[in-house]
Motif scaffolding. Structure first.
Motif, mmCIF file in Angstrom:
data_model
loop_
_atom_site.group_PDB
_atom_site.id
_atom_site.type_symbol
_atom_site.label_atom_id
_atom_site.label_comp_id
_atom_site.label_asym_id
_atom_site.label_seq_id
_atom_site.Cartn_x
_atom_site.Cartn_y
_atom_site.Cartn_z
ATOM 1 N N GLU A 229 0.831 -1.200 0.000
ATOM 2 C CA GLU A 229 0.000 0.000 0.000
ATOM 3 C C GLU A 229 0.870 1.255 0.000
ATOM 4 O O GLU A 229 0.504 2.272 -0.588
ATOM 5 C CB GLU A 229 -0.926 -0.003 1.225
ATOM 6 C CG GLU A 229 -2.135 -0.900 1.083
ATOM 7 C CD GLU A 229 -3.003 -0.872 2.339
ATOM 8 O OE1 GLU A 229 -2.810 0.041 3.164
ATOM 9 O OE2 GLU A 229 -3.849 -1.769 2.492
ATOM 10 N N ASP A 234 -1.902 -2.466 -5.049
ATOM 11 C CA ASP A 234 -2.952 -3.155 -4.310
ATOM 12 C C ASP A 234 -2.806 -4.651 -4.462
ATOM 13 O O ASP A 234 -2.989 -5.208 -5.546
ATOM 14 C CB ASP A 234 -4.336 -2.707 -4.809
ATOM 15 C CG ASP A 234 -4.711 -1.346 -4.248
ATOM 16 O OD1 ASP A 234 -4.150 -0.964 -3.210
ATOM 17 O OD2 ASP A 234 -5.551 -0.659 -4.857
ATOM 18 N N GLY B 230 1.369 2.597 5.591
ATOM 19 C CA GLY B 230 0.529 1.410 5.521
ATOM 20 C C GLY B 230 -0.299 1.205 6.778
ATOM 21 O O GLY B 230 -1.339 0.552 6.737
#
Lengths: 242, 242
Positions: A229, A234, B230
């Motif tokens: 991320e 993705d 993240g």
DNA sequence: CCACGGGCGAGAGCAGTGCTCTTGACGGGA
DNA sequence: TCCCGTCAAGAGCACTGCTCTCGCCCGTGG
């Protein structure tokens, strides 16, 4: 003359291969620290001194094994990515496949993995032979990321990195110049993917998260997804489908 | 009796400390693999056999050094976070301070770092004494993240993690239950902060990114920032201010 | 007061290691 | 035929971790 020399060379190569094979099995069973030249000599029915005709030192033998291990992990990563790509997988699926393949190889060959990604005694300088195999994994990652950027699947980072570029001109040249907008910082970010992969693999393999996780494999996927991320890639979430 | 026994015990503890100190200096200079009991004995003017009155084996001495190293990195992380917090730093600044501190300790003590976060000979089981110091770093991270979640600085992840929780009930109990919405997956995500920290530190320390980066320190900050994205934590970007 | 006993260090010794050096056998090229 | 390079073997050196036994010293119980 040529034929005879060929025969000599072939016999020599065979013995070198036999030595490496014996050393590899011993490495897999007792680890690098306990790898004994005399033991492989015994295994092959040779005198220990005879080995020095083929490897000048124990470290040289170990270096040869390191190169092989690098090659093995590189090959595993490449074929995992190839398979996922021909399967029509998205860049995220392809990178996850690579991560899983590398981790799979690591748990199957823990000592070899430790040899290449473990502690290399900080004074030790990796021989030049090891850099080429080491780059293979990076190349696989680069291909996935460039494909994702090309097809527009790569999310643009919310916070662009400021400051000067941090990668060497040599690396910039290898990948064919700095990426264009809006991916100027892709190179800097991408190496995080690499460190996340081997960092997480090592962390799990070396037992630092023992008694912490209920499902190492599932969490590994999550960790790879979370790390990806950060670079805008993705990865598929949810139960393993492949 | 008590006084005499105390004296004995004190002398013994002093000698144990001297042995560990000598071993630590030797460890720092030649590495763990070349740590020799006889060399330590020579250094202290003792017979090698005398050391066995204090450490039953070489591995036991090494284990003692491992515990010390874990404690050292835990202490460094704690005091870095404390300093940043009293300085009024944001959670992101505090975590970056911890990361920098750990990396600073690692480059200052590469062999000790390799001892705890390098390859632990996969057959080797870390003694129970090591888990408590090992948790200190995790606790520091937990405090930063919980503060961030409490003050609302922690961004909510764009893609919540599906599936069952992946952390052990024991861990859940330690941190005081599963975090509430919208941070249900905070625990699972948080550990990638840890693996990113030690993974990146190891990667840099072990030379896997040599000739790739122009500025290791700057890129380390970037890597920590990308990894923290993240988990929804924003680390300060830009040139080092502290 | 004295003998006992436990902790201590020293030394010898064992089995093993990486590595070097010398010796002797083999086989193809001149 | 002789010679020379290649090869394996053996002895040996310096070193390792570890064990065992021996005396020493000192505090304690009788």
């Amino acid at each position: 003359m040529t034929a005879a020399q060929d025969l000599r060379a072939r016999a020599r190569a065979d013995l070198v291969a036999a030595i490496k094979a014996s050393a590899a099995t011993q490495l897999a069973s007792v680890g690098a620290a306990a790898l004994s030249l005399r033991a492989v000599a015994r295994d092959l029915g040779l005198a220990s001194s005879a080995l020095y005709r083929y490897f000048p030192s124990r470290d040289a033998l170990l270096t040869a094994l390191i190169v092989d291990a690098y090659d093995a992990v590189g090959a595993v990563a490449e074929q995992a990515e190839d398979a996922a790509r021909t399967r029509g997988g998205s860049p995220g699926e392809r990178w996850l496949a690579v991560c899983r393949a590398v981790r799979g190889w690591a748990v199957a060959h823990p000592h070899e993995y430790a040899l290449v990604y473990g502690s290399p005694v900080p004074g030790y300088a990796a021989p030049a032979d090891t850099v080429e195999p080491a780059v293979r994994l990076s190349r696989v990652m680069a291909r996935v990321l460039l494909d994702a950027a090309g097809e527009g699947t790569l999310r643009v980072p919310a916070r662009p990195l400021p400051g000067p570029r941090l990668v060497t001109p040599a690396v910039l040249e290898v990948v064919g110049g700095a990426p264009g907008a809006p991916y100027e910082d892709l190179l800097e970010r991408s190496f995080v993917l690499l460190t996340a992969l081997v960092g997480t693999t090592s962390y799990l393999l070396f037992g630092h998260l023992k008694e912490v996780l209920t499902d190492d494999d599932a969490w590994f996927d999550v960790a790879m997804a979370v790390a990806a991320e950060g670079v805008g890639l993705d990865l598929p979430l949810g139960p393993r489908t492949v």
